[in-house]
Each structure stands twice: as structure tokens, then as C-alpha cells.
Design a protein around this motif. Structure first.
Motif, PDB file in Angstrom:
ATOM      1  N   GLN A 153       0.983  -1.326   0.098  1.00 13.59           N
ATOM      2  CA  GLN A 153       0.352  -0.047   0.201  1.00 13.59           C
ATOM      3  C   GLN A 153       1.244   1.758   0.088  1.00 13.59           C
ATOM      4  N   ILE A 154      -0.314   2.446  -0.583  1.00 16.25           N
ATOM      5  CA  ILE A 154       1.156   3.947  -0.823  1.00 16.25           C
ATOM      6  C   ILE A 154       0.438   4.559   0.015  1.00 16.25           C
ATOM      7  N   GLU A 155       0.284   5.132   1.736  1.00 17.50           N
ATOM      8  CA  GLU A 155      -0.026   6.647   1.847  1.00 17.50           C
ATOM      9  C   GLU A 155      -0.919   7.873   1.390  1.00 17.50           C
ATOM     10  N   THR A 156      -1.555   8.081   1.347  1.00 16.24           N
ATOM     11  CA  THR A 156      -2.235   9.442   1.033  1.00 16.24           C
ATOM     12  C   THR A 156      -3.136  10.219   1.553  1.00 16.24           C
ATOM     13  N   LYS A 157      -3.299  11.223   1.503  1.00 14.19           N
ATOM     14  CA  LYS A 157      -3.474  12.966   2.298  1.00 14.19           C
ATOM     15  C   LYS A 157      -5.016  12.714   1.900  1.00 14.19           C
ATOM     16  N   LYS A 158      -5.567  11.952   0.734  1.00 16.21           N
ATOM     17  CA  LYS A 158      -6.634  12.454  -0.176  1.00 16.21           C
ATOM     18  C   LYS A 158      -7.366  11.397   0.610  1.00 16.21           C
ATOM     19  N   TRP A 159      -8.854  11.984   0.260  1.00 19.29           N
ATOM     20  CA  TRP A 159      -9.604  10.660   0.038  1.00 19.29           C
ATOM     21  C   TRP A 159     -10.163  10.399  -1.710  1.00 19.29           C
ATOM     22  N   PRO A 160      -9.387   9.514  -2.020  1.00 23.70           N
ATOM     23  CA  PRO A 160      -9.702  10.012  -3.526  1.00 23.70           C
ATOM     24  C   PRO A 160     -10.881   8.781  -4.055  1.00 23.70           C
ATOM     25  N   ILE A 161     -11.268   8.850  -4.853  1.00 25.61           N
ATOM     26  CA  ILE A 161     -12.551   8.805  -5.526  1.00 25.61           C
ATOM     27  C   ILE A 161     -12.474   7.062  -6.768  1.00 25.61           C
ATOM     28  N   LEU A 162     -12.890   6.727  -6.868  1.00 29.78           N
ATOM     29  CA  LEU A 162     -12.857   5.419  -7.718  1.00 29.78           C
ATOM     30  C   LEU A 162     -14.207   4.181  -7.713  1.00 29.78           C
ATOM     31  N   CYS A 199      -7.570   0.401  -0.020  1.00 25.21           N
ATOM     32  CA  CYS A 199      -8.027   0.295  -1.365  1.00 25.21           C
ATOM     33  C   CYS A 199      -7.599  -0.682  -1.707  1.00 25.21           C
ATOM     34  N   VAL A 200      -8.461  -1.670  -2.618  1.00 23.49           N
ATOM     35  CA  VAL A 200      -7.091  -2.666  -3.229  1.00 23.49           C
ATOM     36  C   VAL A 200      -5.913  -1.785  -4.457  1.00 23.49           C
ATOM     37  N   THR A 201      -6.044  -1.233  -5.120  1.00 24.12           N
ATOM     38  CA  THR A 201      -5.591  -0.460  -5.511  1.00 24.12           C
ATOM     39  C   THR A 201      -4.530  -0.066  -5.141  1.00 24.12           C
ATOM     40  N   THR A 202      -3.862  -0.481  -3.939  1.00 23.28           N
ATOM     41  CA  THR A 202      -3.021   0.372  -3.761  1.00 23.28           C
ATOM     42  C   THR A 202      -3.184   1.067  -2.000  1.00 23.28           C
ATOM     43  N   PRO A 222      -6.357  -6.414   3.947  1.00 24.76           N
ATOM     44  CA  PRO A 222      -5.230  -5.695   3.379  1.00 24.76           C
ATOM     45  C   PRO A 222      -3.768  -6.590   3.867  1.00 24.76           C
ATOM     46  N   PHE A 223      -3.807  -6.787   5.320  1.00 21.78           N
ATOM     47  CA  PHE A 223      -3.068  -7.354   5.820  1.00 21.78           C
ATOM     48  C   PHE A 223      -2.062  -8.148   5.433  1.00 21.78           C
ATOM     49  N   LYS A 224      -3.426  -9.103   5.152  1.00 17.92           N
ATOM     50  CA  LYS A 224      -2.698 -10.574   4.016  1.00 17.92           C
ATOM     51  C   LYS A 224      -2.463 -10.487   2.898  1.00 17.92           C
ATOM     52  N   GLU A 225      -2.535  -9.341   2.116  1.00 17.50           N
ATOM     53  CA  GLU A 225      -2.424  -8.877   0.859  1.00 17.50           C
ATOM     54  C   GLU A 225      -3.686  -9.653   0.440  1.00 17.50           C
ATOM     55  N   GLU A 226      -4.479 -10.138   0.931  1.00 14.69           N
ATOM     56  CA  GLU A 226      -6.130 -11.123   0.000  1.00 14.69           C
ATOM     57  C   GLU A 226      -6.957 -10.135  -1.286  1.00 14.69           C
ATOM     58  N   ARG A 227      -5.676  -9.858  -2.263  1.00 15.00           N
ATOM     59  CA  ARG A 227      -6.341  -9.059  -3.146  1.00 15.00           C
ATOM     60  C   ARG A 227      -7.591 -10.430  -3.209  1.00 15.00           C
ATOM     61  N   PHE A 228      -6.383 -10.621  -4.383  1.00 13.16           N
ATOM     62  CA  PHE A 228      -7.492 -11.903  -5.227  1.00 13.16           C
ATOM     63  C   PHE A 228      -7.419 -13.277  -5.492  1.00 13.16           C
ATOM     64  N   ALA A 229      -8.441 -14.174  -5.561  1.00 14.84           N
ATOM     65  CA  ALA A 229      -8.996 -15.222  -5.403  1.00 14.84           C
ATOM     66  C   ALA A 229      -7.705 -16.253  -6.344  1.00 14.84           C
ATOM     67  N   ASP A 230      -7.044 -15.619  -7.152  1.00 14.13           N
ATOM     68  CA  ASP A 230      -6.148 -16.372  -7.965  1.00 14.13           C
ATOM     69  C   ASP A 230      -5.357 -15.172  -8.305  1.00 14.13           C
ATOM     70  N   ARG A 231      -3.562 -15.126  -7.603  1.00 15.57           N
ATOM     71  CA  ARG A 231      -2.556 -13.852  -7.880  1.00 15.57           C
ATOM     72  C   ARG A 231      -2.185 -13.808  -9.249  1.00 15.57           C
ATOM     73  N   ASN A 232      -2.238 -14.906 -10.314  1.00 15.88           N
ATOM     74  CA  ASN A 232      -1.244 -14.979 -11.289  1.00 15.88           C
ATOM     75  C   ASN A 232      -2.753 -15.102 -12.209  1.00 15.88           C
ATOM     76  N   TRP A 272      -6.579   6.325  -9.252  1.00 17.90           N
ATOM     77  CA  TRP A 272      -7.211   6.469  -8.813  1.00 17.90           C
ATOM     78  C   TRP A 272      -7.063   8.368  -8.270  1.00 17.90           C
ATOM     79  N   LYS A 273      -8.667   9.287  -8.157  1.00 19.95           N
ATOM     80  CA  LYS A 273      -8.965  10.711  -8.605  1.00 19.95           C
ATOM     81  C   LYS A 273      -9.051  10.836  -7.154  1.00 19.95           C
TER      82      LYS A 273
END
Length: 214
Positions: free
Chosen positions: A9-18, A64-67, A189-199, A211-212
Motif C-alpha cells: 500500500q501507498i499512503e495518501t492524504k486525500k480521499w480519492p474516488i474510484l 483500497c485494493v488499488t494500493t 489488506p494486511f494479508k494481501e488478500e486481493r485476488f482469489a488467484d494471484r496469477n 485513483w482520482k
């Protein structure tokens, strides 16, 4: 206090929209919130009835899953548990799907979550917010007005349905909108459970550049 970013993950100070689909345009006359599924009797609430429920203020972290991750956003909202009090659950209810509008369909979007994790002040249907750079204000239509679910920080933010419209109570962990498209059923997010299949990345996945800023 030092905050810990989940892996990747990457920290953002604003609240992006997606979000997926069109921005819902609130109409109080037609807006309803439905409690259904494995309940003794379904309940449908108007906007005024929902807003009359007990409220809390809580400061949360969002991942967010988008990092992107945003720390320390304060929300005012209705705890999940207050809505759950309005129905009698049938035996063995362990999961929910929280629904939201998608392209005009009030049940077009959903996200599945374990019921046990949603009993605290960090599981909120929110309608206003503030942070270090912004005073209290209503959430915008792009952020999910009039009501958006914010999940506890142990879940990626796709589990937080925008333009919330209902809760389905379930005995089985049935997938929601993104889960059937390849995202992880749990989404920690702490287990990086983003996808059922990482491949095999799901269609529609993007990184932080999608992100916007508000």
C-alpha cells in the motif's frame, strides 16, 4: 501514533474516488433501504427512518485494493449493528451482502462480509466526514451520498458499498460483485488478500494511477 501500512500500500492524504458505474443521483421519495434474506420478516426503511437510527462518530483507516491507504478519516454514521437490531435472524446466519446502486439498479452492487466482524463502531453507514484538512461535510455523490458503508480496516475498501441500499443476511458466504469477478472472498489488506488467484488478475483491476483525488 505511527501507522502501519498494509503490504503493497501507498499512503495518501486525500480521499480519492474510484467506483464502478454511474454516480447515483439521490431521490428521497424513491430511495429505500431493505433488510432481507435469512430473516423472519423483511424490513424496508425510508431515508427518514434510517436517519432516525442511533449514530456514532468514529475515526478509521481505509485501504483500497488499488494500493492506496488513507489514515484517520472521521465519519459520522449509523452502526451496522443498529440496522441488524431491526430484524430477527434465522438460525445459522454468519454472513451478509451489503448492496448499493449500480447504473440505476439498487441491488446492482454488493460485497460479502462476515457478520461477526461488523458489530463495532468501525462498521458504519456514513453520511458525513472530516479529516485533518477538511471540516465536517456531507459525503459527496461520488463518495456514495446519501449513505455509504465503511468497513472495518481489516477489509479492503471494495467491501464498502457506495450508495448503500440494503443488507442481505446469509448462512453461506456468497460472493458479491467483485468477488465473482476474481477478487478475494475475505479481502484482508494486511494479508494481501486481493485476488482469489494471484496469477490471474481480474478484469478491471488497476493500480494507484486510477485513483482520482477529491
Amino acid at each position: 501514533m505511527t501507522k502501519t501500512l498494509p503490504p503493497g500500500q501507498i499512503e495518501t492524504k486525500k480521499w480519492p474516488i474510484l467506483h464502478e458505474g454511474d454516480v447515483y443521483q439521490f431521490d428521497e421519495e424513491t430511495w429505500r433501504f431493505k433488510l432481507f434474506g435469512e430473516v423472519e420478516q423483511e424490513v424496508t426503511l425510508t431515508y427518514k427512518e434510517v436517519m432516525a437510527l442511533p449514530k456514532v462518530v468514529n475515526t478509521v483507516d481505509m485501504h483500497c485494493v488499488t494500493t492506496c491507504s488513507k489514515f484517520d478519516t472521521t465519519f459520522e454514521g449509523i452502526p451496522f449493528r443498529e440496522l441488524m437490531k431491526l430484524v430477527n435472524l434465522k438460525p445459522n446466519v454468519r454472513y451478509v451482502r451489503i448492496y448499493g446502486y449500480l447504473n440505476g439498479d439498487p441491488f446492482g452492487y454488493s460485497a460479502n462480509l462476515p457478520l461477526e466482524a461488523l458489530q463495532g463502531d468501525d462498521a458504519l453507514f456514513v453520511y458525513r466526514w472530516k479529516d485533518a484538512e477538511n471540516d465536517w461535510q456531507d459525503i459527496s455523490p461520488k463518495h456514495g451520498y446519501p449513505l455509504r458503508f465503511i468497513p472495518p480496516a481489516q477489509f479492503y475498501l471494495w467491501k464498502g458499498s457506495k450508495w448503500a441500499s440494503g443488507i442481505e443476511f446469509m448462512t453461506e458466504n456468497n460472493p458479491g460483485y467483485w468477488e465473482v469477478r476474481g477478487y478475494h472472498m475475505n479481502g484482508n489488506p494486511f494479508k494481501e488478500e486481493r485476488f482469489a488467484d494471484r496469477n490471474n488478475l481480474p478484469s478491471g483491476y488497476g493500480g494507484a494511477d486510477e485513483w482520482k483525488d477529491l
